[in-house]
Motif scaffolding. Structure first.
Motif, PDB file in Angstrom:
ATOM      1  N   TRP A  81      16.994  44.470  12.909  1.00  0.00           N
ATOM      2  CA  TRP A  81      17.592  45.339  13.925  1.00  0.00           C
ATOM      3  C   TRP A  81      16.755  45.369  15.201  1.00  0.00           C
ATOM      4  O   TRP A  81      17.299  45.400  16.300  1.00  0.00           O
ATOM      5  CB  TRP A  81      17.796  46.739  13.381  1.00  0.00           C
ATOM      6  CG  TRP A  81      18.906  46.826  12.384  1.00  0.00           C
ATOM      7  CD1 TRP A  81      19.895  45.903  12.156  1.00  0.00           C
ATOM      8  CD2 TRP A  81      19.154  47.892  11.482  1.00  0.00           C
ATOM      9  NE1 TRP A  81      20.732  46.336  11.163  1.00  0.00           N
ATOM     10  CE2 TRP A  81      20.299  47.564  10.724  1.00  0.00           C
ATOM     11  CE3 TRP A  81      18.514  49.092  11.213  1.00  0.00           C
ATOM     12  CZ2 TRP A  81      20.816  48.386   9.744  1.00  0.00           C
ATOM     13  CZ3 TRP A  81      19.029  49.922  10.225  1.00  0.00           C
ATOM     14  CH2 TRP A  81      20.174  49.563   9.511  1.00  0.00           C
ATOM     15  N   ARG A  82      15.427  45.346  15.049  1.00  0.00           N
ATOM     16  CA  ARG A  82      14.581  45.291  16.244  1.00  0.00           C
ATOM     17  C   ARG A  82      14.807  43.962  16.959  1.00  0.00           C
ATOM     18  O   ARG A  82      14.879  43.913  18.188  1.00  0.00           O
ATOM     19  CB  ARG A  82      13.110  45.483  15.873  1.00  0.00           C
ATOM     20  CG  ARG A  82      12.202  45.581  17.090  1.00  0.00           C
ATOM     21  CD  ARG A  82      10.800  45.977  16.751  1.00  0.00           C
ATOM     22  NE  ARG A  82      10.085  44.915  16.070  1.00  0.00           N
ATOM     23  CZ  ARG A  82       8.806  45.003  15.714  1.00  0.00           C
ATOM     24  NH1 ARG A  82       8.117  46.115  15.943  1.00  0.00           N
ATOM     25  NH2 ARG A  82       8.219  43.998  15.090  1.00  0.00           N
ATOM     26  N   HIS A  85      17.525  40.127  26.089  1.00  0.00           N
ATOM     27  CA  HIS A  85      17.081  38.788  26.468  1.00  0.00           C
ATOM     28  C   HIS A  85      15.588  38.580  26.235  1.00  0.00           C
ATOM     29  O   HIS A  85      14.983  37.694  26.842  1.00  0.00           O
ATOM     30  CB  HIS A  85      17.454  38.444  27.915  1.00  0.00           C
ATOM     31  CG  HIS A  85      18.912  38.559  28.175  1.00  0.00           C
ATOM     32  ND1 HIS A  85      19.797  37.535  27.927  1.00  0.00           N
ATOM     33  CD2 HIS A  85      19.660  39.598  28.606  1.00  0.00           C
ATOM     34  CE1 HIS A  85      21.015  37.933  28.210  1.00  0.00           C
ATOM     35  NE2 HIS A  85      20.971  39.186  28.629  1.00  0.00           N
ATOM     36  N   ASN A  86      15.004  39.355  25.338  1.00  0.00           N
ATOM     37  CA  ASN A  86      13.614  39.153  24.915  1.00  0.00           C
ATOM     38  C   ASN A  86      13.647  38.237  23.690  1.00  0.00           C
ATOM     39  O   ASN A  86      13.345  38.644  22.566  1.00  0.00           O
ATOM     40  CB  ASN A  86      12.950  40.495  24.564  1.00  0.00           C
ATOM     41  CG  ASN A  86      12.829  41.415  25.744  1.00  0.00           C
ATOM     42  OD1 ASN A  86      12.766  40.963  26.883  1.00  0.00           O
ATOM     43  ND2 ASN A  86      12.806  42.706  25.483  1.00  0.00           N
ATOM     44  N   TYR A  87      14.028  36.983  23.914  1.00  0.00           N
ATOM     45  CA  TYR A  87      14.317  36.071  22.820  1.00  0.00           C
ATOM     46  C   TYR A  87      13.085  35.681  22.009  1.00  0.00           C
ATOM     47  O   TYR A  87      13.180  35.522  20.792  1.00  0.00           O
ATOM     48  CB  TYR A  87      15.012  34.820  23.342  1.00  0.00           C
ATOM     49  CG  TYR A  87      16.337  35.103  23.999  1.00  0.00           C
ATOM     50  CD1 TYR A  87      17.308  35.866  23.356  1.00  0.00           C
ATOM     51  CD2 TYR A  87      16.623  34.621  25.264  1.00  0.00           C
ATOM     52  CE1 TYR A  87      18.529  36.133  23.950  1.00  0.00           C
ATOM     53  CE2 TYR A  87      17.849  34.866  25.869  1.00  0.00           C
ATOM     54  CZ  TYR A  87      18.788  35.628  25.210  1.00  0.00           C
ATOM     55  OH  TYR A  87      20.000  35.888  25.798  1.00  0.00           O
ATOM     56  N   GLU A  88      11.961  35.538  22.660  1.00  0.00           N
ATOM     57  CA  GLU A  88      10.751  35.146  21.921  1.00  0.00           C
ATOM     58  C   GLU A  88      10.362  36.232  20.910  1.00  0.00           C
ATOM     59  O   GLU A  88      10.046  35.926  19.759  1.00  0.00           O
ATOM     60  CB  GLU A  88       9.589  34.852  22.877  1.00  0.00           C
ATOM     61  CG  GLU A  88       9.830  33.681  23.796  1.00  0.00           C
ATOM     62  CD  GLU A  88      10.021  32.350  23.063  1.00  0.00           C
ATOM     63  OE1 GLU A  88       9.477  32.175  21.957  1.00  0.00           O
ATOM     64  OE2 GLU A  88      10.721  31.487  23.614  1.00  0.00           O
ATOM     65  N   LEU A 143      12.882  36.282  18.063  1.00  0.00           N
ATOM     66  CA  LEU A 143      12.693  35.205  17.105  1.00  0.00           C
ATOM     67  C   LEU A 143      11.565  35.517  16.129  1.00  0.00           C
ATOM     68  O   LEU A 143      11.684  35.250  14.929  1.00  0.00           O
ATOM     69  CB  LEU A 143      12.434  33.882  17.825  1.00  0.00           C
ATOM     70  CG  LEU A 143      12.345  32.653  16.935  1.00  0.00           C
ATOM     71  CD1 LEU A 143      13.634  32.465  16.138  1.00  0.00           C
ATOM     72  CD2 LEU A 143      12.046  31.425  17.764  1.00  0.00           C
ATOM     73  N   ILE A 144      10.493  36.106  16.621  1.00  0.00           N
ATOM     74  CA  ILE A 144       9.384  36.503  15.743  1.00  0.00           C
ATOM     75  C   ILE A 144       9.894  37.466  14.673  1.00  0.00           C
ATOM     76  O   ILE A 144       9.599  37.308  13.486  1.00  0.00           O
ATOM     77  CB  ILE A 144       8.237  37.126  16.566  1.00  0.00           C
ATOM     78  CG1 ILE A 144       7.549  36.069  17.420  1.00  0.00           C
ATOM     79  CG2 ILE A 144       7.230  37.826  15.650  1.00  0.00           C
ATOM     80  CD1 ILE A 144       6.618  36.629  18.475  1.00  0.00           C
ATOM     81  N   ASP A 145      10.673  38.446  15.090  1.00  0.00           N
ATOM     82  CA  ASP A 145      11.190  39.430  14.134  1.00  0.00           C
ATOM     83  C   ASP A 145      12.232  38.832  13.190  1.00  0.00           C
ATOM     84  O   ASP A 145      12.242  39.151  12.000  1.00  0.00           O
ATOM     85  CB  ASP A 145      11.767  40.639  14.870  1.00  0.00           C
ATOM     86  CG  ASP A 145      10.690  41.571  15.388  1.00  0.00           C
ATOM     87  OD1 ASP A 145       9.530  41.485  14.935  1.00  0.00           O
ATOM     88  OD2 ASP A 145      11.016  42.415  16.247  1.00  0.00           O
ATOM     89  N   TYR A 146      13.114  37.973  13.706  1.00  0.00           N
ATOM     90  CA  TYR A 146      14.090  37.323  12.828  1.00  0.00           C
ATOM     91  C   TYR A 146      13.377  36.477  11.771  1.00  0.00           C
ATOM     92  O   TYR A 146      13.736  36.502  10.593  1.00  0.00           O
ATOM     93  CB  TYR A 146      15.046  36.435  13.620  1.00  0.00           C
ATOM     94  CG  TYR A 146      16.142  37.152  14.348  1.00  0.00           C
ATOM     95  CD1 TYR A 146      16.828  38.231  13.789  1.00  0.00           C
ATOM     96  CD2 TYR A 146      16.533  36.734  15.616  1.00  0.00           C
ATOM     97  CE1 TYR A 146      17.849  38.872  14.470  1.00  0.00           C
ATOM     98  CE2 TYR A 146      17.563  37.365  16.304  1.00  0.00           C
ATOM     99  CZ  TYR A 146      18.213  38.426  15.724  1.00  0.00           C
ATOM    100  OH  TYR A 146      19.240  39.053  16.398  1.00  0.00           O
TER     101      TYR A 146
END
Length: 84
Positions: free
Chosen positions: A27-28, A36-39, A42-45
């Motif tokens: 969720w975060r 648009h804080n994709y980096e 991706l870390i959280d995913y």
């Protein structure tokens, strides 16, 4: 935007309390991705997928971001999508 920032803070609090809760990382990541804080997303995913490696929900989120918004690591994204 303010609601997103508050949501990220709430999810971060949940993660501090339950660092094994994959859904809080997911969720975060969703919230960061919508900003648009994709980096950071991706870390959280990736963290959520590592916590729940057999759950296609978390695997597909990382795959979608990697292949869609970031358009990188496409071979890894394909492997994740096929696994998920």
């Amino acid at each position: 935007m303010r609601r997103h920032i508050l949501a990220i803070a709430d999810y971060s609090d949940a993660i501090r309390i339950r660092p094994d809760l994959a859904l809080a990382f997911d969720w975060r990541a969703d919230t960061n991705s919508s900003m648009h804080n994709y980096e950071q997303a991706l870390i959280d995913y990736d963290h959520a997928a590592a916590l729940e490696p057999d759950d296609p929900y978390f695997i597909n989120d990382a795959c979608r971001l990697r292949a869609g918004q970031l358009n990188r690591e496409l071979e890894r994204a394909r492997t994740e999508c096929e696994r998920g």
